[in-house]
Design a protein around this motif. Sequence first.
Motif, PDB file in Angstrom:
ATOM      1  N   ALA A  97     -13.874 -28.472  14.135  1.00  0.00           N
ATOM      2  CA  ALA A  97     -14.216 -29.455  13.114  1.00  0.00           C
ATOM      3  C   ALA A  97     -14.916 -28.795  11.932  1.00  0.00           C
ATOM      4  N   ALA A  98     -15.821 -27.868  12.232  1.00  0.00           N
ATOM      5  CA  ALA A  98     -16.503 -27.161  11.155  1.00  0.00           C
ATOM      6  C   ALA A  98     -15.555 -26.228  10.421  1.00  0.00           C
ATOM      7  N   ALA A  99     -14.729 -25.496  11.168  1.00  0.00           N
ATOM      8  CA  ALA A  99     -13.867 -24.477  10.566  1.00  0.00           C
ATOM      9  C   ALA A  99     -12.907 -25.069   9.546  1.00  0.00           C
ATOM     10  N   GLN A 100     -12.311 -26.201   9.854  1.00  0.00           N
ATOM     11  CA  GLN A 100     -11.300 -26.719   8.937  1.00  0.00           C
ATOM     12  C   GLN A 100     -11.917 -27.191   7.627  1.00  0.00           C
ATOM     13  N   ASN A 101     -13.178 -27.571   7.643  1.00  0.00           N
ATOM     14  CA  ASN A 101     -13.846 -27.956   6.409  1.00  0.00           C
ATOM     15  C   ASN A 101     -14.396 -26.749   5.658  1.00  0.00           C
TER      16      ASN A 101
ATOM     17  N   PRO B  38     -10.855 -18.873  10.928  1.00  0.00           N
ATOM     18  CA  PRO B  38     -10.574 -18.602   9.512  1.00  0.00           C
ATOM     19  C   PRO B  38     -11.256 -17.309   9.076  1.00  0.00           C
ATOM     20  N   PRO B  39     -10.557 -16.474   8.322  1.00  0.00           N
ATOM     21  CA  PRO B  39     -11.206 -15.267   7.784  1.00  0.00           C
ATOM     22  C   PRO B  39     -12.018 -15.646   6.552  1.00  0.00           C
TER      23      PRO B  39
ATOM     24  N   VAL C 160      -4.296 -22.624   4.605  1.00  0.00           N
ATOM     25  CA  VAL C 160      -3.065 -23.002   5.285  1.00  0.00           C
ATOM     26  C   VAL C 160      -3.444 -23.849   6.499  1.00  0.00           C
ATOM     27  N   SER C 161      -3.442 -25.160   6.296  1.00  0.00           N
ATOM     28  CA  SER C 161      -3.827 -26.075   7.369  1.00  0.00           C
ATOM     29  C   SER C 161      -2.638 -26.851   7.926  1.00  0.00           C
ATOM     30  N   ASP C 162      -1.589 -27.028   7.136  1.00  0.00           N
ATOM     31  CA  ASP C 162      -0.456 -27.870   7.548  1.00  0.00           C
ATOM     32  C   ASP C 162       0.856 -27.112   7.652  1.00  0.00           C
ATOM     33  N   GLY C 163       0.823 -25.787   7.570  1.00  0.00           N
ATOM     34  CA  GLY C 163       2.032 -24.981   7.644  1.00  0.00           C
ATOM     35  C   GLY C 163       2.229 -24.202   6.350  1.00  0.00           C
TER      36      GLY C 163
ATOM     37  N   GLU D   7      -3.128 -25.534  11.326  1.00  0.00           N
ATOM     38  CA  GLU D   7      -4.417 -25.483  12.007  1.00  0.00           C
ATOM     39  C   GLU D   7      -4.907 -24.083  12.349  1.00  0.00           C
ATOM     40  N   ASP D   8      -4.305 -23.045  11.771  1.00  0.00           N
ATOM     41  CA  ASP D   8      -4.898 -21.717  11.915  1.00  0.00           C
ATOM     42  C   ASP D   8      -5.957 -21.487  10.850  1.00  0.00           C
ATOM     43  N   HIS D   9      -5.818 -22.188   9.734  1.00  0.00           N
ATOM     44  CA  HIS D   9      -6.734 -22.044   8.600  1.00  0.00           C
ATOM     45  C   HIS D   9      -6.779 -20.605   8.105  1.00  0.00           C
ATOM     46  N   ALA D  10      -5.571 -20.056   7.962  1.00  0.00           N
ATOM     47  CA  ALA D  10      -5.395 -18.814   7.221  1.00  0.00           C
ATOM     48  C   ALA D  10      -5.463 -19.172   5.729  1.00  0.00           C
ATOM     49  N   PHE D  11      -5.258 -18.182   4.885  1.00  0.00           N
ATOM     50  CA  PHE D  11      -5.289 -18.420   3.442  1.00  0.00           C
ATOM     51  C   PHE D  11      -4.040 -17.831   2.806  1.00  0.00           C
ATOM     52  N   ALA D  12      -3.528 -18.529   1.810  1.00  0.00           N
ATOM     53  CA  ALA D  12      -2.384 -18.050   1.047  1.00  0.00           C
ATOM     54  C   ALA D  12      -2.742 -18.104  -0.426  1.00  0.00           C
ATOM     55  N   GLY D  13      -2.402 -17.058  -1.141  1.00  0.00           N
ATOM     56  CA  GLY D  13      -2.739 -17.004  -2.553  1.00  0.00           C
ATOM     57  C   GLY D  13      -1.658 -16.325  -3.360  1.00  0.00           C
TER      58      GLY D  13
END
Length: 306
Positions: A71-75, A195-196, A214-217, A259-265
Amino acid sequence: MGTIGELGEFGLIGLLTRRLPRGPDVRLGPGDDAAVVAAPDGRAVATTDLLVEGRHFRRDWSGPYDIGRKAAAQNLADVVAMGARPTALLVGFAAPLTTDAAWAEGLYDGLADECRAAGASVAGGDVVGADAITLAVTALGDLGGRPPLTRSGARPGDVVAVRGRLGWSAAGLALLEEGRDGPAVLIGAHRRPEPPYAAGAEARAAGATALLDVSDGLVQDLGHIAASSGVRIDLDSSAVPVPDVLGPGGLRHALTGGEDHAFAGTFPAEAVLPSSWSPVGVVAEGTGVLVDGREPGRGGWDHFRA
């Protein structure tokens, strides 16, 4: 300790808030009508999420500590995706009165530990009785005088890169749905994303033009950058990180799993990216997202899709 109903509202609040450390950004924590959180920049990045039992987590699949960390990580990841430093969480916790107080303690231990990992604190919140466990989490962050990293800055010619695990949570969820108990690393990734959190600062230092969590794919979320920036994103599937542990469906999980909460940029073509970032495509003129030059099928998470 018994149940949260036996403790009562204020007994529960006291039990939970005693477990929460307070960082320097929280000037006044739980105990008053509202918390006071520093905003040195004069602006506050704010985001919120709801987690509903049976929809976002199952207690027979995940323990309270993991649910708290998730719950904390996704926010916190959403704050980092704006190029901000997470400072505080506000947590609304609704639960049946028969819920064990020890379960609630585990939940808040998870919230607190994930905040520690990101350099934030739980500043306050609310508790209420309900038919099912529900968490409403609001995260705050500080931009440090810099502009936010948004989804609307990608330009044709930019490089698309990712940081963090892709598809691990989706693969773990698939295992749980099949009644399997391994590989444990994948089930663990679904229960507790990692999440990194350094990704926001890294992306800013490398000159990122757009960034998101990246929360939804991957494909679906990159579609948000494409739409907001008025560009097309061309993904090269052979460049997407797909470790062997993901199995034969690894690429599908990596492209559409959330739901991995990676990042894309997106980054200027001349940007020097840290080794922790993987280039996976380019930004071009046009619209939408293409994978290997083709329109991808429907994938990714949508809360209102049947």
